[in-house]
Design a protein around this motif. Structure first.
Motif, PDB file in Angstrom:
ATOM      1  N   ILE A 244      35.946  11.021  51.838  1.00  0.00           N
ATOM      2  CA  ILE A 244      34.745  11.857  51.828  1.00  0.00           C
ATOM      3  C   ILE A 244      34.708  12.682  53.117  1.00  0.00           C
ATOM      4  CG2 ILE A 244      32.225  11.892  51.720  1.00  0.00           C
ATOM      5  CD1 ILE A 244      32.357   9.156  50.409  1.00  0.00           C
ATOM      6  N   TYR A 245      34.546  13.992  52.940  1.00  0.00           N
ATOM      7  CA  TYR A 245      34.407  14.893  54.094  1.00  0.00           C
ATOM      8  C   TYR A 245      33.145  15.715  53.914  1.00  0.00           C
ATOM      9  CZ  TYR A 245      35.230  18.698  57.376  1.00  0.00           C
ATOM     10  OH  TYR A 245      35.092  19.610  58.389  1.00  0.00           O
ATOM     11  N   GLN A 246      32.278  15.695  54.924  1.00  0.00           N
ATOM     12  CA  GLN A 246      31.001  16.405  54.868  1.00  0.00           C
ATOM     13  C   GLN A 246      30.878  17.339  56.063  1.00  0.00           C
ATOM     14  OE1 GLN A 246      27.551  13.896  55.093  1.00  0.00           O
ATOM     15  NE2 GLN A 246      26.144  15.512  54.465  1.00  0.00           N
ATOM     16  N   ARG A 247      30.445  18.560  55.769  1.00  0.00           N
ATOM     17  CA  ARG A 247      30.215  19.552  56.823  1.00  0.00           C
ATOM     18  C   ARG A 247      28.841  20.162  56.597  1.00  0.00           C
ATOM     19  NH1 ARG A 247      33.682  22.400  60.295  1.00  0.00           N
ATOM     20  NH2 ARG A 247      32.810  24.361  61.079  1.00  0.00           N
ATOM     21  N   GLU A 248      27.847  19.690  57.333  1.00  0.00           N
ATOM     22  CA  GLU A 248      26.471  20.160  57.213  1.00  0.00           C
ATOM     23  C   GLU A 248      25.774  20.017  58.557  1.00  0.00           C
ATOM     24  OE1 GLU A 248      25.222  19.504  52.542  1.00  0.00           O
ATOM     25  OE2 GLU A 248      24.647  18.002  54.013  1.00  0.00           O
ATOM     26  N   ASP A 249      24.643  20.728  58.684  1.00  0.00           N
ATOM     27  CA  ASP A 249      23.894  20.696  59.938  1.00  0.00           C
ATOM     28  C   ASP A 249      23.223  19.345  60.163  1.00  0.00           C
ATOM     29  OD1 ASP A 249      24.628  23.313  60.308  1.00  0.00           O
ATOM     30  OD2 ASP A 249      22.784  24.126  59.430  1.00  0.00           O
ATOM     31  N   ILE A 250      22.912  18.631  59.091  1.00  0.00           N
ATOM     32  CA  ILE A 250      22.217  17.357  59.240  1.00  0.00           C
ATOM     33  C   ILE A 250      23.134  16.246  59.739  1.00  0.00           C
ATOM     34  CG2 ILE A 250      20.546  17.938  57.450  1.00  0.00           C
ATOM     35  CD1 ILE A 250      22.115  16.224  55.509  1.00  0.00           C
ATOM     36  N   VAL A 251      24.444  16.493  59.767  1.00  0.00           N
ATOM     37  CA  VAL A 251      25.408  15.494  60.218  1.00  0.00           C
ATOM     38  C   VAL A 251      25.590  15.617  61.731  1.00  0.00           C
ATOM     39  CG1 VAL A 251      27.773  14.663  59.985  1.00  0.00           C
ATOM     40  CG2 VAL A 251      26.561  15.603  58.006  1.00  0.00           C
ATOM     41  N   PRO A 252      25.545  14.516  62.469  1.00  0.00           N
ATOM     42  CA  PRO A 252      25.798  14.580  63.920  1.00  0.00           C
ATOM     43  C   PRO A 252      27.181  15.138  64.209  1.00  0.00           C
ATOM     44  CG  PRO A 252      24.831  12.461  63.321  1.00  0.00           C
ATOM     45  CD  PRO A 252      25.150  13.178  62.037  1.00  0.00           C
ATOM     46  N   GLY A 253      27.222  16.183  65.042  1.00  0.00           N
ATOM     47  CA  GLY A 253      28.481  16.833  65.345  1.00  0.00           C
ATOM     48  C   GLY A 253      28.870  17.907  64.354  1.00  0.00           C
ATOM     49  N   GLY A 254      28.103  18.071  63.297  1.00  0.00           N
ATOM     50  CA  GLY A 254      28.359  19.117  62.326  1.00  0.00           C
ATOM     51  C   GLY A 254      29.286  18.728  61.195  1.00  0.00           C
ATOM     52  N   GLN A 255      30.081  17.679  61.373  1.00  0.00           N
ATOM     53  CA  GLN A 255      30.991  17.262  60.327  1.00  0.00           C
ATOM     54  C   GLN A 255      31.301  15.774  60.475  1.00  0.00           C
ATOM     55  OE1 GLN A 255      34.643  19.465  60.745  1.00  0.00           O
ATOM     56  NE2 GLN A 255      34.922  18.901  62.885  1.00  0.00           N
ATOM     57  N   ALA A 256      31.711  15.174  59.354  1.00  0.00           N
ATOM     58  CA  ALA A 256      32.027  13.745  59.350  1.00  0.00           C
ATOM     59  C   ALA A 256      32.983  13.461  58.213  1.00  0.00           C
ATOM     60  CB  ALA A 256      30.761  12.906  59.210  1.00  0.00           C
ATOM     61  N   ALA A 257      33.780  12.416  58.379  1.00  0.00           N
ATOM     62  CA  ALA A 257      34.749  12.004  57.366  1.00  0.00           C
ATOM     63  C   ALA A 257      34.730  10.489  57.250  1.00  0.00           C
ATOM     64  CB  ALA A 257      36.146  12.501  57.706  1.00  0.00           C
ATOM     65  N   LEU A 258      35.011  10.005  56.054  1.00  0.00           N
ATOM     66  CA  LEU A 258      34.990   8.570  55.804  1.00  0.00           C
ATOM     67  C   LEU A 258      36.073   8.228  54.791  1.00  0.00           C
ATOM     68  CD1 LEU A 258      33.604   5.823  56.248  1.00  0.00           C
ATOM     69  CD2 LEU A 258      32.127   6.357  54.308  1.00  0.00           C
ATOM     70  N   LEU A 259      36.862   7.212  55.109  1.00  0.00           N
ATOM     71  CA  LEU A 259      37.926   6.741  54.240  1.00  0.00           C
ATOM     72  C   LEU A 259      37.596   5.330  53.760  1.00  0.00           C
ATOM     73  CD1 LEU A 259      40.730   7.439  53.054  1.00  0.00           C
ATOM     74  CD2 LEU A 259      41.734   6.270  55.042  1.00  0.00           C
TER      75      LEU A 259
END
Length: 372
Positions: A244-259
């Motif tokens: 899962i890869y997310q790129r949004e303003d609500i995410v700390p740092g602007g982006q996040a990934a999870l395996l």
């Protein structure tokens, strides 16, 4: 001969109950509220998760509620002579989630009418103690004549719903090729596109690949990408991975990934499934006792916040009475139950729902009628 085939296809389409459509849309089957919440989900896809999930699930729920009847417990069986397709990662815990009682509040009425073998229309009314629970929807569904060989699903499928405020939710599913399935879901709130998802599933001989694009915005470079792979290693064991890869303003740092690593093991009438990542853990165990009784245990844990909850559920089905009962209890003192009984010879399905939280002394009761 043609009439017999048409009748057989009609019976297969009627087996598409609401739980199967829930699973198809990838909606979580876990109960919410009264101590059921697990804070810190794997990721946040929607900007307004509660409202959007309510609109997205209500479209499919209302359109297919009239086809919800007490069904016999499915047998846990695989063909030993071949590996076969393992299904999607979204269906990894499907057997366990089927046991969970889907409770509701207040009064719920669903009336449907089949205009033909393919088209059905209906109305759904829900009234609760809170004013925001009062809602009325009109829905329409279309299912094609063709049945997919692997999944047994009828396609193409179109489901749409509109409520009294003009909010619209819709789903379109079609098999582009015998092995490639495409699905598009969208929700419009207050004349604005609130959420959209595009699903692409490839079904191989012994594996399944899935790609999901959610709320994609090319100009702002925002959205969520989900990619998963599930491989049937042996007739009993399936292994896979979910990214899962997310790129949004609500995410700390602007982006996040999870395996996330996923696994499922099947043996006779028992089924184990697991999902493990650095942030969360979910374990499920399901066992079927004959054709009328099944039980499951579910453990969900948030590793970062050190929170965990487990549930014990069971499903009892009596074919002669057309009676179905689902009950469950969790480690937070919440007891829930839902029973369904068809009132023959009337075309009415009676639903009774109850949930009791011993910690907060809250009790919720629901009465439902499905006509059609």
């Amino acid at each position: 001969m043609g009439n017999v085939q048409t009748e057989m296809q009609s019976k297969k389409r009627q087996k598409l109950d609401k739980n199967r459509i829930y699973r198809f849309l990838g909606i979580s089957m876990a109960n919410e509220g009264d101590g059921y919440e697990m804070k810190g989900e794997r990721f946040k896809i929607q900007r307004n998760p509660e409202r959007e999930l309510q609109m997205e699930s209500s479209a499919t729920n209302s359109a297919m509620k009239t086809r919800s009847v007490a069904v016999a417990l499915p047998a846990l069986s695989l063909r030993p002579e071949s590996l076969g397709n393992p299904g999607t990662v979204a269906e990894l815990h499907r057997r366990c989630h089927d046991m969970l009682p889907q409770t509701f509040d207040g009064f719920r009425l669903n009336v449907s009418r089949h205009l033909s073998h393919n088209v059905a229309v209906g109305h759904a009314l829900q009234l609760g103690q809170k004013s925001q629970l009062a809602n009325c929807q009109f829905n329409v569904s279309y299912m094609g004549e063709t049945l997919h060989e692997l999944s047994g699903e009828a396609y193409p499928m179109i489901i749409a719903e509109v409520d009294a405020k003009g909010n619209l939710s819709g789903t379109l599913m079609h098999f582009i090729t015998p092995r490639l399935r495409a699905k598009l879901t969208a929700t419009v709130l207050d004349s604005q596109l609130q959420s959209s998802r595009l699903f692409l599933d490839y079904f191989g001989n012994s594996c399944t690949c899935t790609c999901v694009l959610s709320n994609m915005n090319v100009q702002q470079e925002m959205g969520v990408l989900v990619a998963s792979y599930l491989q049937q290693v042996t007739p009993q064991l399936a292994l896979g991975v979910d990214f899962i890869y997310q790129r949004e303003d609500i995410v700390p740092g602007g982006q996040a990934a999870l395996l996330t690593a996923v696994a499922r093991y099947h043996q006779d009438n028992r089924l184990w499934s697991a999902m493990l990542s650095l942030q969360a853990l979910e374990l499920c165990y399901t066992q079927i006792y004959g054709k009328c009784l099944g039980a499951s245990v579910q453990l969900r844990a948030n590793i970062l916040k050190r929170q965990a909850i487990s549930r014990l559920c069971y499903h009892c089905y009596i074919p002669k009475m057309e009676f179905s009962f689902r009950g469950g209890i969790d480690t937070r003192g919440v007891i829930s139950a839902v029973c369904e009984r068809r009132l023959e010879p009337l075309p009415v399905l009676l639903q009774l729902s109850g949930k009791l939280n011993h910690l907060t002394n809250r009790f919720r009761f629901g009465l439902g009628l499905v006509i059609g």
